[in-house]
Design a protein around this motif. Structure first.
Motif, PDB file in Angstrom:
ATOM      1  N   GLN A 614       3.307  71.459 -55.926  1.00 10.34           N
ATOM      2  CA  GLN A 614       3.973  70.673 -57.009  1.00 10.34           C
ATOM      3  C   GLN A 614       2.914  69.957 -57.904  1.00 10.34           C
ATOM      4  O   GLN A 614       3.143  69.843 -59.106  1.00 10.34           O
ATOM      5  N   ALA A 615       1.949  69.757 -57.180  1.00 12.33           N
ATOM      6  CA  ALA A 615       0.649  69.001 -57.796  1.00 12.33           C
ATOM      7  C   ALA A 615      -0.023  69.808 -58.769  1.00 12.33           C
ATOM      8  O   ALA A 615      -0.503  69.222 -59.757  1.00 12.33           O
ATOM      9  N   PHE A 616       0.039  71.120 -58.779  1.00 13.36           N
ATOM     10  CA  PHE A 616      -0.569  71.890 -59.567  1.00 13.36           C
ATOM     11  C   PHE A 616       0.020  71.549 -61.049  1.00 13.36           C
ATOM     12  O   PHE A 616      -0.831  71.991 -62.073  1.00 13.36           O
ATOM     13  N   VAL A 617       1.337  71.469 -60.853  1.00  9.74           N
ATOM     14  CA  VAL A 617       1.765  71.325 -62.317  1.00  9.74           C
ATOM     15  C   VAL A 617       1.337  69.841 -63.059  1.00  9.74           C
ATOM     16  O   VAL A 617       0.771  70.104 -64.116  1.00  9.74           O
ATOM     17  N   THR A 618       1.260  69.083 -62.559  1.00 14.67           N
ATOM     18  CA  THR A 618       0.634  67.876 -63.115  1.00 14.67           C
ATOM     19  C   THR A 618      -0.863  67.840 -63.270  1.00 14.67           C
ATOM     20  O   THR A 618      -1.277  67.373 -64.289  1.00 14.67           O
ATOM     21  N   MET A 619      -1.463  68.404 -62.449  1.00 14.26           N
ATOM     22  CA  MET A 619      -2.865  68.959 -62.781  1.00 14.26           C
ATOM     23  C   MET A 619      -3.076  69.774 -63.987  1.00 14.26           C
ATOM     24  O   MET A 619      -4.026  69.327 -64.827  1.00 14.26           O
ATOM     25  N   TRP A 620      -2.223  70.788 -64.127  1.00 11.16           N
ATOM     26  CA  TRP A 620      -2.400  71.427 -65.134  1.00 11.16           C
ATOM     27  C   TRP A 620      -1.889  70.936 -66.628  1.00 11.16           C
ATOM     28  O   TRP A 620      -2.588  70.827 -67.486  1.00 11.16           O
ATOM     29  N   GLN A 621      -1.086  70.024 -66.200  1.00  6.90           N
ATOM     30  CA  GLN A 621      -0.575  69.319 -67.605  1.00  6.90           C
ATOM     31  C   GLN A 621      -1.571  68.191 -68.091  1.00  6.90           C
ATOM     32  O   GLN A 621      -1.677  67.912 -69.330  1.00  6.90           O
ATOM     33  N   SER A 622      -2.404  67.830 -67.328  1.00  7.04           N
ATOM     34  CA  SER A 622      -3.576  66.927 -67.732  1.00  7.04           C
ATOM     35  C   SER A 622      -4.564  67.741 -68.406  1.00  7.04           C
ATOM     36  O   SER A 622      -5.096  66.798 -69.176  1.00  7.04           O
ATOM     37  N   LEU A 623      -4.481  68.769 -68.606  1.00  4.65           N
ATOM     38  CA  LEU A 623      -5.353  69.534 -69.563  1.00  4.65           C
ATOM     39  C   LEU A 623      -4.853  69.993 -70.917  1.00  4.65           C
ATOM     40  O   LEU A 623      -5.377  70.611 -71.836  1.00  4.65           O
ATOM     41  N   GLU A 624      -3.700  69.441 -71.399  1.00  5.54           N
ATOM     42  CA  GLU A 624      -3.161  69.555 -72.528  1.00  5.54           C
ATOM     43  C   GLU A 624      -3.989  69.055 -73.730  1.00  5.54           C
ATOM     44  O   GLU A 624      -4.439  68.028 -73.506  1.00  5.54           O
ATOM     45  N   GLY A 625      -4.264  70.058 -74.710  1.00  5.07           N
ATOM     46  CA  GLY A 625      -4.988  69.522 -75.724  1.00  5.07           C
ATOM     47  C   GLY A 625      -6.415  69.918 -75.256  1.00  5.07           C
ATOM     48  O   GLY A 625      -7.700  69.950 -76.334  1.00  5.07           O
ATOM     49  N   LYS A 626      -6.889  70.220 -73.992  1.00  3.82           N
ATOM     50  CA  LYS A 626      -8.105  70.804 -73.653  1.00  3.82           C
ATOM     51  C   LYS A 626      -8.453  72.028 -73.778  1.00  3.82           C
ATOM     52  O   LYS A 626      -9.650  72.478 -73.866  1.00  3.82           O
ATOM     53  N   ILE A 627      -7.416  72.883 -73.666  1.00  6.64           N
ATOM     54  CA  ILE A 627      -7.498  74.042 -74.067  1.00  6.64           C
ATOM     55  C   ILE A 627      -6.477  74.586 -75.148  1.00  6.64           C
ATOM     56  O   ILE A 627      -5.601  73.721 -75.458  1.00  6.64           O
TER      57      ILE A 627
END
Ligand code: BDP
Length: 705
Positions: A614-627
């Motif tokens: 579950q945590a992978f989702v929020t971790m990945w979401q934190s990269l929005e705009g950075k890739i």
């Protein structure tokens, strides 16, 4: 970005730089098929992409302020002497960067190309250090196996159809095959077998030999040699002989002739891969010949041309037995150990990392400790067949390193698996590795952007098994997603947590992956494991679980290891918890080293694993705009799927064990889903509830139809 360029994007560097670059490129061989010529083109392309500077490629010129790429002997011819201070072995290279003067010298042309990719990889990561070093491969065999079928499908392929075959033939447009060769050579893979181990004899009919010849043609400029899987019964099916007995003179002539036809078309053909007497494939045992007779048949045919035979140790025969108590884990040693010393020198026995089949946790195959006079290679799987099929993030190098760093203690001496397969431990002339990869026509190659780190890492490890899993991952991340430190840290954190998480929710304590074993190998279905003849058993009943593989009381498997290791696994106390149920049958209330009971560990691990996913989702979401958005959205979609599917896994397995053992979860979670609305609790229009079998496929055994 769609992922097609993988880690070879040569994206412009974000920050300015004042590093001196070469003013031109000198590639010491300009013939089109030459890897040195390819290296020149690649340097041009890379520097253009990273720095926006168009350099010219010459094949002669002044060495100072140039990037010179070639073999050591080409360099000596052009400039009089060799600057290389260390010994270079086959495929090795020397890299000397002094500001704008760069020497990239291979022991052979392939090595020179590897060196060019290495230099570009430094630049693309913003590393402008001066360096001077030589590097050599851990082993000569660094292969890829593709399980592509002639009809264009791929066995356990999760990234679309074949880039090589369609409708029984080799495809006419081989652009993707050429791009694949480029990716493979950048990670120092030197050969690729292009067809499935369950081979079809038509692959070697006259038309298809020409076809695979075209694949070899597009591989050649990248230093990738072509290999083929063989169907052992081809003499009958293709040659119209009445037998495929490996000792039959007609059969020998048949294979000599096929081998000659192949080498006429593909003079640098790498060799054969053979799956025989396995899961229904034909083989020498049909004629009461030995597996060594089978392997040596091909070895003798191919030896005059310098080719090799990769003979798979994945041989077992449980399918026809009504008695399923025999332990499939024993099969490889039972079949192969008595033949040690009987294989020709150009045969390599290719051994899956564990004794069963690419499970989430297995002990190292004991066969590595039982072949002292035979070349061996390890078989790994980049295709995540049992490990989430690229829909789950599972970064595999930590799993691989667990096996490769394992000390088998042969003759009570240090015998790391990696030192066995490289040939070092038993002084064998040949050895190495093969990985099942299964890229497809999908732009992402494997079907998932993040899964590509496994392919990249396989190449890096096959060159040097002591490379650090996390460092490899970070290089890959910088090359694939750029230099933003948050991106690097986040992908590192997710990837390094991914194998433990998957193990936690899919099969812990050495139970193996509790998935559907009959067909899909995807998703939970623990009941199929004990009800099929495939041998991936858990032996779970109402009070106890695990497969007793001890010598004293069980299948005797632990006795296949050398004495020190055998003693460790024989004893419950000294068996590591993560392999407890692989070796022992224990009560659910058995205490682990942590003090927890087996059953409570199941519950806790499944909740913890799913929570990590579950945590992978929020971790990945934190990269929005950075890739870039395209890859961001693609990965997000997969992470959301994994998050949901990890709950499906968790609940199916904990319910299964809760039902079968009747022991409640101390934390009171199992069976309680306060926020979930069961389908059968809704107002049903046109649907009916029904009781499912197996019961763990739906919560409370009820689904709607
Ligand atoms: C199994 C795969 C099967 C392969 C076999 C093999 O499910 O498709 O043919 O391995 O490696 O895991 O030969």
């Amino acid at each position: 970005e769609n992922g097609l360029q993988a880690w070879l994007r040569y994206a412009p560097l974000p920050q300015g730089h004042n590093t001196p670059l070469p003013l031109s490129i000198i590639a010491l061989n300009s013939s089109t098929n030459s890897p040195v010529n390819t290296a020149g083109q690649e340097l041009q392309k890379g520097i253009q992409g990273i720095f926006g500077k168009q350099l010219s490629v010459f094949n002669t010129g002044k060495e100072t302020s140039s990037a010179v790429v070639g073999t050591v002997s080409q360099f000596q011819k052009a400039f009089g002497s060799s600057p290389v201070k260390n010994k270079l072995e086959e495929d090795g290279f020397w890299l000397n960067v002094k500001g704008s003067t760069v020497q990239i010298l291979g022991q052979n042309e392939r090595g020179a190309l590897y060196g060019a990719f290495e230099y570009l990889s430094m630049l693309a990561q913003g590393n402008f250090s001066n360096v001077e070093y030589a590097t050599n491969p851990a082993a000569p065999v660094r292969w890829i196996n593709s399980w592509d079928n002639m009809d264009g499908s791929i066995t356990r392929g999760f990234g679309g159809n074949s880039i090589f075959f369609a409708d029984g033939h080799v495809v006419s447009n081989l652009t993707r095959a050429s791009e694949y060769a480029r990716l493979l050579s950048s990670i120092r893979i030197n050969a690729a077998v292009v067809n499935d181990v369950n081979a079809n004899f038509t692959t070697i009919d006259p038309e298809n030999i020409q076809g695979v010849g075209r694949i070899a043609d597009v591989f050649r400029p990248y230093g990738i040699q072509l290999g083929l899987s063989l169907d052992f019964a081809s003499p009958m099916e293709l040659g119209n002989l009445s037998t495929y007995d490996p000792l039959d003179p007609g059969v020998i002539v048949f294979w000599d002739d096929i081998t000659k036809q192949i080498y006429d078309r593909i003079p640098d053909f790498a060799g054969y891969l053979v799956k025989a007497d396995s899961e229904g494939t034909p083989g020498p045992l049909v004629y009461n010949r030995t597996l060594a007779d089978g392997a040596n048949l091909f070895a003798k045919a191919i030896d005059p041309f310098g080719g090799i035979v990769m003979y798979r140790a994945f041989v077992y025969n449980l399918l026809n037995e009504s008695d399923w108590t025999a332990d499939r884990a024993n099969a490889a040693v039972d079949y192969f150990q008595p033949l040690d010393g009987q294989f020709d020198d150009n045969v390599i026995v290719q051994i899956k990392y564990g004794p069963i089949d690419f499970q989430v946790r297995e002990p190292a195959s004991p066969l590595f400790a039982n072949l002292l006079e035979t070349n061996t290679a390890i078989e790994l799987q980049v295709a995540q067949e049992y490990l989430g099929q690229q829909c789950h993030l599972v970064y595999l190098p930590p799993l691989w390193r667990t096996i490769l760093d394992f000390d088998l203690r042969v003759q009570n001496q240090s015998s790391l698996v990696r030192n066995v397969i490289t040939g070092e431990r038993f002084k064998r002339p040949l050895g190495g590795s093969a990985a099942v990869v299964n890229v497809g026509l999908n732009d992402t190659w494997l079907g998932s952007h993040l899964a590509m780190s496994n392919l990249y890492a396989y190449g890096r490890l096959a060159w040097d098994w002591t490379s650090d899993s996390e460092e490899i991952l970070q290089d890959w991340t910088r090359l694939t997603f750029g230099l933003d430190q948050t991106v690097i840290d986040t992908i590192t954190q997710m990837s390094m947590a991914s194998w433990p998480a998957y193990e936690n929710y899919s099969g812990n304590l050495g139970e193996q992956t509790l998935n559907d074993i009959l067909y899909t190998h995807f998703g939970p279905n623990p009941q199929t494991l004990d009800n099929t003849p495939w041998g991936q058993w858990t032996r779970a009943d109402h009070t106890s679980i695990g497969m007793d593989r001890t010598v004293s009381n069980g299948t005797g498997f632990s006795g296949q290891y050398p004495p020190e290791v055998a003693a460790m696994y024989e004893n419950l106390e000294t068996t590591p918890d993560n392999l407890l149920l692989w070796f022992h049958h224990v009560n659910y209330t058995q205490k682990l080293k942590s003090g927890e009971t087996v059953i409570q560990h199941f519950y806790d691990a499944h909740y913890e694993g799913a929570e990590t996913a579950q945590a992978f989702v929020t971790m990945w979401q934190s990269l929005e705009g950075k890739i870039d958005d395209e890859r961001f959205e693609d990965v997000l979609f997969r992470q959301v799927f994994q998050a949901g599917h990890s709950i499906v896994w968790r609940d199916a397995i904990v319910n299964f064990y809760n039902n079968i053992s009747g022991i409640p979860d101390d934390a009171g979670r199992v069976g309680h889903h306060p926020f979930r609305i069961e389908a059968e609790s809704m107002e049903l229009r046109g649907y009916e509830p029904y009781v499912v079998s197996p019961f763990e496929a739906a919560s409370n055994s009820i689904a709607i139809v």
